[in-house]
Design a protein around this motif. Structure first.
Motif, PDB file in Angstrom:
ATOM      1  N   THR A  63       0.857  -1.183   0.000  1.00 29.79           N
ATOM      2  CA  THR A  63       0.000   0.000   0.000  1.00 29.79           C
ATOM      3  C   THR A  63       0.892   1.231   0.000  1.00 29.79           C
ATOM      4  N   PHE A  64       0.822   1.997  -1.095  1.00 31.17           N
ATOM      5  CA  PHE A  64       1.575   3.240  -1.237  1.00 31.17           C
ATOM      6  C   PHE A  64       0.624   4.383  -0.891  1.00 31.17           C
ATOM      7  N   GLN A  65       0.821   4.988   0.258  1.00 34.60           N
ATOM      8  CA  GLN A  65      -0.101   5.999   0.758  1.00 34.60           C
ATOM      9  C   GLN A  65       0.166   7.374   0.138  1.00 34.60           C
ATOM     10  N   GLY A  66      -0.878   8.171   0.100  1.00 32.06           N
ATOM     11  CA  GLY A  66      -0.776   9.514  -0.456  1.00 32.06           C
ATOM     12  C   GLY A  66       0.169  10.420   0.313  1.00 32.06           C
ATOM     13  N   ASP A  67       0.465  10.071   1.580  1.00 34.20           N
ATOM     14  CA  ASP A  67       1.379  10.888   2.397  1.00 34.20           C
ATOM     15  C   ASP A  67       2.841  10.435   2.271  1.00 34.20           C
ATOM     16  N   LYS A  68       3.128   9.662   1.231  1.00 31.38           N
ATOM     17  CA  LYS A  68       4.479   9.163   0.911  1.00 31.38           C
ATOM     18  C   LYS A  68       4.992   8.109   1.885  1.00 31.38           C
ATOM     19  N   GLU A  69       4.100   7.495   2.633  1.00 25.19           N
ATOM     20  CA  GLU A  69       4.467   6.427   3.554  1.00 25.19           C
ATOM     21  C   GLU A  69       4.038   5.084   2.979  1.00 25.19           C
ATOM     22  N   ASP A  75       1.818 -10.493   2.006  1.00 32.21           N
ATOM     23  CA  ASP A  75       2.484 -11.512   1.192  1.00 32.21           C
ATOM     24  C   ASP A  75       1.444 -12.223   0.349  1.00 32.21           C
ATOM     25  N   ILE A  76       1.618 -12.200  -0.966  1.00 33.37           N
ATOM     26  CA  ILE A  76       0.691 -12.909  -1.856  1.00 33.37           C
ATOM     27  C   ILE A  76       1.421 -13.969  -2.684  1.00 33.37           C
ATOM     28  N   THR A  77       2.584 -14.380  -2.196  1.00 33.86           N
ATOM     29  CA  THR A  77       3.362 -15.418  -2.866  1.00 33.86           C
ATOM     30  C   THR A  77       2.544 -16.703  -2.924  1.00 33.86           C
ATOM     31  N   ALA A 105       0.734   8.415  -6.247  1.00 34.12           N
ATOM     32  CA  ALA A 105      -0.216   8.571  -7.357  1.00 34.12           C
ATOM     33  C   ALA A 105      -1.103   9.767  -7.024  1.00 34.12           C
ATOM     34  N   THR A 106      -1.663  10.391  -8.075  1.00 29.54           N
ATOM     35  CA  THR A 106      -2.564  11.518  -7.837  1.00 29.54           C
ATOM     36  C   THR A 106      -3.828  11.383  -8.668  1.00 29.54           C
ATOM     37  N   VAL A 112      -3.098  10.256  -3.693  1.00 28.87           N
ATOM     38  CA  VAL A 112      -4.033   9.200  -3.284  1.00 28.87           C
ATOM     39  C   VAL A 112      -3.264   7.938  -2.918  1.00 28.87           C
ATOM     40  N   THR A 113      -3.923   7.065  -2.161  1.00 25.67           N
ATOM     41  CA  THR A 113      -3.355   5.784  -1.759  1.00 25.67           C
ATOM     42  C   THR A 113      -3.682   4.736  -2.816  1.00 25.67           C
ATOM     43  N   VAL A 114      -2.668   3.939  -3.198  1.00 25.80           N
ATOM     44  CA  VAL A 114      -2.877   2.851  -4.149  1.00 25.80           C
ATOM     45  C   VAL A 114      -2.150   1.602  -3.655  1.00 25.80           C
ATOM     46  N   LYS A 115      -2.615   0.456  -4.134  1.00 18.64           N
ATOM     47  CA  LYS A 115      -1.954  -0.817  -3.822  1.00 18.64           C
ATOM     48  C   LYS A 115      -1.356  -1.358  -5.109  1.00 18.64           C
ATOM     49  N   LYS A 116      -0.118  -1.822  -5.016  1.00 20.71           N
ATOM     50  CA  LYS A 116       0.588  -2.373  -6.172  1.00 20.71           C
ATOM     51  C   LYS A 116       1.329  -3.638  -5.749  1.00 20.71           C
ATOM     52  N   ILE A 117       1.585  -4.493  -6.726  1.00 25.60           N
ATOM     53  CA  ILE A 117       2.370  -5.700  -6.502  1.00 25.60           C
ATOM     54  C   ILE A 117       3.850  -5.361  -6.661  1.00 25.60           C
ATOM     55  N   VAL A 118       4.628  -5.778  -5.667  1.00 26.12           N
ATOM     56  CA  VAL A 118       6.081  -5.601  -5.717  1.00 26.12           C
ATOM     57  C   VAL A 118       6.686  -6.999  -5.656  1.00 26.12           C
ATOM     58  N   ILE A 119       7.607  -7.273  -6.582  1.00 27.88           N
ATOM     59  CA  ILE A 119       8.196  -8.614  -6.679  1.00 27.88           C
ATOM     60  C   ILE A 119       9.686  -8.550  -6.349  1.00 27.88           C
ATOM     61  N   TYR A 120      10.107  -9.472  -5.509  1.00 28.23           N
ATOM     62  CA  TYR A 120      11.536  -9.626  -5.202  1.00 28.23           C
ATOM     63  C   TYR A 120      11.967 -11.005  -5.697  1.00 28.23           C
ATOM     64  N   VAL A 121      12.937 -11.007  -6.599  1.00 32.79           N
ATOM     65  CA  VAL A 121      13.442 -12.253  -7.175  1.00 32.79           C
ATOM     66  C   VAL A 121      14.794 -12.554  -6.553  1.00 32.79           C
TER      67      VAL A 121
END
Length: 125
Positions: A63-69, A75-77, A105-106, A112-121
């Motif tokens: 979760t990438f919050q609008g306040d930059k936090e 975990d969705i592995t 994101a704006t 605004v707050t958005v959720k994104k998938i982040v992958i670590y290989v």
């Protein structure tokens, strides 16, 4: 005859107002910009996994919050999850995901707050 003329005038006026409504709706477009990742630190390869030549991929919903936090991280592995958890891959990915730096994101210029998938290989070679 007067009724026909009145009907035509009514139709012209009505179609004009519909056209005006459609035009107003298209003028009210919203502008959005996606998040921009500035810094995504590399996850630390777990020592025991390296010794045993174990590799894997961890998928997190961040979760990438609008306040930059960074907000909630989930975990969705799906593949090989037990092994990745056992050898510390998921913990390593969680630890560094908290350190991601980004521009929020704006929508219409408002963060605004958005959720994104982040992958670590985790690859050895």
């Amino acid at each position: 005859m007067n009724k026909i003329i009145l009907c035509i005038i009514f139709l012209l006026i009505s179609s004009g107002s519909i056209f005006a409504q459609e035009q107003n709706q298209t003028e009210e477009k919203h502008t959005t910009t996606p998040i921009k990742i500035l810094y995504k630190p590399n996850a630390v390869y777990p020592k025991e996994a390296r010794k045993k030549l174990i590799e894997g991929e961890v998928r997190l919903r961040v979760t990438f919050q609008g306040d930059k936090e960074i907000g909630e991280i989930t975990d969705i592995t799906e593949e090989n999850k037990q092994n990745l958890e056992k050898y510390g891959f998921i913990k390593s990915a969680f630890d560094v995901a908290k350190q991601i730096k980004f521009v929020p994101a704006t929508e219409d210029g408002v963060p605004v707050t958005v959720k994104k998938i982040v992958i670590y290989v985790f690859n050895l070679f």
